[in-house]
Write an enzyme that holds these catalytic residues in place. Structure first.
Site, short mmCIF file in Angstrom:
data_model
loop_
_atom_site.label_atom_id
_atom_site.label_comp_id
_atom_site.label_asym_id
_atom_site.label_seq_id
_atom_site.Cartn_x
_atom_site.Cartn_y
_atom_site.Cartn_z
N ASP A 121 -4.24 4.57 -2.23
CA ASP A 121 -5.47 4.32 -1.45
C ASP A 121 -6.55 5.34 -1.79
OD1 ASP A 121 -4.02 2.33 -0.18
OD2 ASP A 121 -3.36 3.69 1.41
N SER A 181 -4.25 14.08 3.58
CA SER A 181 -4.10 14.51 2.18
C SER A 181 -5.32 14.19 1.33
CB SER A 181 -2.87 13.82 1.57
OG SER A 181 -3.14 12.44 1.36
O1 RIB Z 1 -0.79 2.90 1.41
C1 RIB Z 1 -0.26 3.70 2.43
C2 RIB Z 1 -0.51 3.05 3.76
O2 RIB Z 1 0.17 1.81 3.80
C3 RIB Z 1 -0.02 3.82 4.95
O3 RIB Z 1 -0.98 4.71 5.45
C4 RIB Z 1 0.44 2.75 5.91
O4 RIB Z 1 -0.24 2.73 7.12
C5 RIB Z 1 0.33 1.43 5.15
O5 RIB Z 1 -0.81 0.71 5.48
#
Ligand code: RIB
Length: 303
Positions: A246, A289
């Protein structure tokens, strides 16, 4: 750079374990903590910390977790376009093993109620430089957002995660697809273990540019009709990979420059995003993080 993110926000309940339990097995955790998470939320925070003017369209419950996530998003200087719904805020249970690898179960809760977009939200999408989407949000909402963005020349960045629910023919509505190898194979309809070059050619044939993230191997970047480029990762000590993908997506969206040569911009944004993820995996938790743009630039200068 202005970025609109539509997506999930979850409260992550993280358990540190020696190893991820097998079916039927009980293991003791070394400790647990809760952190802000959710793919959309993580990506919005990453884009904001990387310096983009970021708006986040999200559904939260009318509960303490919703208040906490909203407060943390605002602290990250995100403009929150939130709606409160009659469902609990999303949660995720996450096991992180001693190598920093994780296993995640999400309870969508309020995220599943993000079933439409208001006129104001559609106007925000049309006015943005970049729209960021993932797949923890109902598909009709993802599709409606994509169509609005495409009609207005807003660049559509899709992180097709979690895998399994996106019709491949809709890739024609995507400008940049970001997936890991597993998601790339699933979307391409190829068996696990198919090489990234084959996956790249299947996926780019739909007309979008593609970034395949390869974990400690870096990322593979390609466009329709161009020669793919490998961007190497930075060797770092991994503590927790949760949310690293992400961070990559948010940092990438924040640095994509649509006013320059797209091929060069894709590679430069991938380099920046790779450095942002390298910093994120050295810290625990998804939300906490996520590095700032200054930290990423400092890290790049030190390499
Ligand atoms: O990609 C990690 C995320 O996947 C986590 O923060 C969790 O909530 C899920 O959505």
């Amino acid at each position: 750079m202005s970025v609109v993110v539509i997506g999930s926000a979850n409260l992550d309940l993280v358990y540190e374990v020696e190893r991820i339990p097998a079916p039927g097995e009980t293991v003791l955790s070394r400790g647990s903590a809760s952190f802000p998470g959710g793919k959309g939320n993580n990506q919005a925070i990453a884009a904001a910390r990387a310096g983009a003017d970021t708006k986040f369209i999200v559904a939260l419950g009318r509960d303490a977790a919703g208040d906490r996530l909203a407060g943390q998003a605002r602290n990250a200087e995100i403009t929150l376009l939130d709606r409160r719904v009659d469902a609990p805020t999303g949660t995720a249970v996450i096991f992180v093993d001693r190598k920093g690898e994780n296993s995640i179960v999400v309870n969508s809760g309020a995220n599943a109620e993000l079933v439409d977009l208001t006129d104001d939200e559609l106007a925000e999408i049309r006015a943005a430089d970049v729209l960021v989407l993932q797949l923890e949000t109902p598909l009709p909402t993802v599709t409606a957002a994509m169509h609005a963005a495409r009609a207005a020349d807003t660049v559509v960045v899709l992180n097709a995660a979690p895998s399994g629910s996106f019709p491949v023919e809709l890739l024609s509505q995507v400008d940049v697809l970001i997936v890991n190898e597993h998601e790339a194979a699933e979307l391409a309809g190829e068996p696990a273990g198919t090489g990234e070059r084959s996956l790249m050619s299947v996926l780019t044939a739909h007309g979008c540019d593609v970034v395949i993230t390869l974990g400690s191997e870096g990322a593979f970047v390609g466009g329709h009709g161009t020669v793919p480029v490998k961007v190497p990762a930075f060797p770092v000590d991994v503590k927790d990979t949760t949310g690293a993908g992400d961070v990559f997506v948010g940092a990438f969206a924040a640095t994509l420059d649509r006013n320059t040569d797209m091929e060069r911009s894709l590679v430069e944004a991938t380099e920046f995003a790779t450095a942002a993820s390298a910093l994120a995996v050295q810290r625990r938790g998804a939300g906490p993080s996520i590095p700032t743009g200054t930290e990423v630039h400092k890290f790049l200068a030190s390499q």
